[in-house]
Design an enzyme around this catalytic site. Structure first.
Site, mmCIF file in Angstrom:
data_model
loop_
_atom_site.group_PDB
_atom_site.id
_atom_site.type_symbol
_atom_site.label_atom_id
_atom_site.label_comp_id
_atom_site.label_asym_id
_atom_site.label_seq_id
_atom_site.Cartn_x
_atom_site.Cartn_y
_atom_site.Cartn_z
ATOM 1 N N GLU A 114 34.326 94.067 60.826
ATOM 2 C CA GLU A 114 33.534 94.115 59.588
ATOM 3 C C GLU A 114 32.266 93.283 59.699
ATOM 4 O O GLU A 114 31.282 93.587 59.038
ATOM 5 C CB GLU A 114 34.395 93.707 58.378
ATOM 6 C CG GLU A 114 34.425 92.233 58.010
ATOM 7 C CD GLU A 114 35.319 91.373 58.896
ATOM 8 O OE1 GLU A 114 35.458 91.671 60.104
ATOM 9 O OE2 GLU A 114 35.851 90.378 58.370
ATOM 10 N N ASP A 117 29.033 87.851 63.409
ATOM 11 C CA ASP A 117 28.403 86.607 62.952
ATOM 12 C C ASP A 117 27.867 85.866 64.174
ATOM 13 O O ASP A 117 26.746 86.105 64.628
ATOM 14 C CB ASP A 117 29.451 85.802 62.160
ATOM 15 C CG ASP A 117 28.880 84.590 61.450
ATOM 16 O OD1 ASP A 117 27.997 83.933 62.024
ATOM 17 O OD2 ASP A 117 29.313 84.268 60.338
ATOM 18 N N ARG A 119 29.027 86.343 67.099
ATOM 19 C CA ARG A 119 29.295 87.344 68.142
ATOM 20 C C ARG A 119 30.405 86.901 69.106
ATOM 21 O O ARG A 119 30.718 87.605 70.071
ATOM 22 C CB ARG A 119 28.006 87.720 68.893
ATOM 23 C CG ARG A 119 28.090 89.032 69.642
ATOM 24 C CD ARG A 119 26.750 89.600 70.001
ATOM 25 N NE ARG A 119 26.165 90.325 68.885
ATOM 26 C CZ ARG A 119 24.931 90.814 68.882
ATOM 27 N NH1 ARG A 119 24.159 90.674 69.924
ATOM 28 N NH2 ARG A 119 24.463 91.457 67.843
ATOM 29 N N TRP A 185 27.384 83.391 54.011
ATOM 30 C CA TRP A 185 28.802 83.743 54.070
ATOM 31 C C TRP A 185 29.045 84.998 53.233
ATOM 32 O O TRP A 185 28.621 85.079 52.076
ATOM 33 C CB TRP A 185 29.679 82.591 53.582
ATOM 34 C CG TRP A 185 31.130 82.856 53.884
ATOM 35 C CD1 TRP A 185 32.097 83.256 53.014
ATOM 36 C CD2 TRP A 185 31.763 82.753 55.171
ATOM 37 N NE1 TRP A 185 33.291 83.423 53.670
ATOM 38 C CE2 TRP A 185 33.113 83.117 54.996
ATOM 39 C CE3 TRP A 185 31.313 82.405 56.446
ATOM 40 C CZ2 TRP A 185 34.026 83.138 56.044
ATOM 41 C CZ3 TRP A 185 32.235 82.423 57.496
ATOM 42 C CH2 TRP A 185 33.572 82.785 57.287
ATOM 43 N N ALA A 187 31.449 87.441 51.212
ATOM 44 C CA ALA A 187 32.747 87.436 50.524
ATOM 45 C C ALA A 187 33.224 88.879 50.433
ATOM 46 O O ALA A 187 32.688 89.678 49.644
ATOM 47 C CB ALA A 187 32.609 86.817 49.144
ATOM 48 N N TRP A 190 38.556 92.344 50.151
ATOM 49 C CA TRP A 190 39.978 92.123 50.456
ATOM 50 C C TRP A 190 40.357 90.648 50.466
ATOM 51 O O TRP A 190 41.533 90.310 50.500
ATOM 52 C CB TRP A 190 40.364 92.789 51.779
ATOM 53 C CG TRP A 190 39.401 92.566 52.899
ATOM 54 C CD1 TRP A 190 39.290 91.448 53.670
ATOM 55 C CD2 TRP A 190 38.401 93.481 53.368
ATOM 56 N NE1 TRP A 190 38.281 91.610 54.597
ATOM 57 C CE2 TRP A 190 37.721 92.844 54.443
ATOM 58 C CE3 TRP A 190 38.021 94.765 52.995
ATOM 59 C CZ2 TRP A 190 36.667 93.457 55.135
ATOM 60 C CZ3 TRP A 190 36.984 95.364 53.692
ATOM 61 C CH2 TRP A 190 36.319 94.718 54.750
HETATM 62 O O1 PRP Z 1 31.017 86.894 65.073
HETATM 63 P P1 PRP Z 1 32.051 85.823 64.904
HETATM 64 O O2 PRP Z 1 31.446 84.479 64.582
HETATM 65 O O3 PRP Z 1 33.000 85.770 66.039
HETATM 66 O O4 PRP Z 1 32.863 86.169 63.578
HETATM 67 C C1 PRP Z 1 33.345 87.448 63.286
HETATM 68 C C2 PRP Z 1 34.833 87.451 63.152
HETATM 69 O O5 PRP Z 1 35.239 86.504 62.157
HETATM 70 C C3 PRP Z 1 36.185 87.116 61.293
HETATM 71 O O6 PRP Z 1 37.469 87.001 61.802
HETATM 72 P P2 PRP Z 1 38.441 85.778 61.464
HETATM 73 O O7 PRP Z 1 38.468 84.803 62.594
HETATM 74 O O8 PRP Z 1 38.091 85.223 60.115
HETATM 75 O O9 PRP Z 1 39.846 86.502 61.439
HETATM 76 P P3 PRP Z 1 40.396 87.543 60.350
HETATM 77 O O10 PRP Z 1 39.578 88.814 60.491
HETATM 78 O O11 PRP Z 1 41.805 87.749 60.734
HETATM 79 O O12 PRP Z 1 40.210 86.902 59.011
HETATM 80 C C4 PRP Z 1 35.760 88.556 61.274
HETATM 81 O O13 PRP Z 1 36.823 89.406 60.890
HETATM 82 C C5 PRP Z 1 35.295 88.809 62.679
HETATM 83 O O14 PRP Z 1 36.351 89.278 63.504
HETATM 84 N N1 GUN Z 2 34.769 86.615 55.191
HETATM 85 C C1 GUN Z 2 33.919 86.323 56.192
HETATM 86 N N2 GUN Z 2 34.399 86.167 57.428
HETATM 87 C C2 GUN Z 2 33.499 85.867 58.404
HETATM 88 N N3 GUN Z 2 33.706 85.641 59.707
HETATM 89 C C3 GUN Z 2 32.509 85.365 60.255
HETATM 90 N N4 GUN Z 2 31.538 85.400 59.334
HETATM 91 C C4 GUN Z 2 32.135 85.711 58.171
HETATM 92 C C5 GUN Z 2 31.654 85.889 56.841
HETATM 93 O O1 GUN Z 2 30.457 85.769 56.528
HETATM 94 N N5 GUN Z 2 32.597 86.187 55.890
#
Ligand code: PRP
Ligand code: GUN
Length: 206
Positions: A114, A117, A119, A185, A187, A190
């Protein structure tokens, strides 16, 4: 802007962004036509499922979705939000055990999440997949890269910021972001545990 400084996102916005990018990028036809989706959970699951519907509308068949679990961000104590951990943790990965082995060779694989951020998560997922492809090539007696397996990436939101990790150039040529956001950030709906109607209203205010 919401009082908490977060950019609220609604289910409808995600759905419409995915619909628009399938058209814009030619996903499922002349852009990139995946025959396997790898959804990075938890956040990539709902987008992957929506994407599958729009791909099915083009082909009349479902692209299989494999789920992997990667986590980087951790809940801060006292409801202070979330922060990136030191490294990506693999909580679930593709099943290579017989008889449900996921065959990767020669496939067009689309990794779905989704948000891109820092990467780090995508870079980790792609590196793991590439090493799995190489392992399967070795097992099949093939030279590295001989299977012509293609890996692409689809994200709903890409944050416009310097990235901590690169993606390999061939993958960047098949990198699709439905929307680009400032470095705030996000929001997601889900994650809402209070009033989803209020969350949606915040997301959709002009
Ligand atoms: O680009 P990045 O800085 O790596 O961040 C992106 C990742 O961060 C979140 O996962 P999270 O670690 O919150 O796990 P989740 O999806 O299980 O909540 C999101 O779903 C991405 O997979
Ligand atoms: N919910 C949420 N998860 C993240 N993981 C990395 N960046 C984000 C963000 O902006 N929102």
């Amino acid at each position: 802007m919401a009082a908490d400084g977060k950019l609220h996102i609604s289910y409808n916005q995600i759905h419409q962004l995915i619909e628009g990018s399938v058209r814009q990028f030619g996903l499922g036809d002349d852009g990139f036509s995946p025959d396997l989706i790898v959804a990075i959970g938890g956040g990539g699951f709902i987008p992957a499922r929506i994407l599958r519907s729009f791909l099915k509308a083009k082909h009349g068949r479902n692209v299989p979705i494999q789920a992997v679990g990667l986590t980087l961000y951790e809940e801060l104590p006292g409801g202070a939000g979330e922060a990136a951990g030191a490294h990506v943790t693999k909580t679930q990965w593709l099943d290579f055990g017989s008889p449900t082995r996921v065959a990767l060779l020669g496939r067009r694989i689309l990794v779905v999440d989704e948000v891109d951020d820092s990467r780090k998560t995508l870079a980790y997922a792609v590196a793991e997949l590439r090493s799995d492809v190489e392992a399967q090539e070795r097992l099949a007696g093939m030279a590295p890269g001989a299977s012509a397996t293609e890996i692409g990436v689809f994200v709903v939101y890409n944050k416009d910021k310097p990235k901590a990790e690169p993606l390999p150039p061939p993958v960047m040529r098949r990198y699709f972001a439905a929307a680009t956001t400032p470095d705030r950030w996000l929001a997601f709906p889900w994650d809402c545990t209070s009033d989803i109607a209020a969350h949606t209203a915040l997301a959709e205010q002009p």
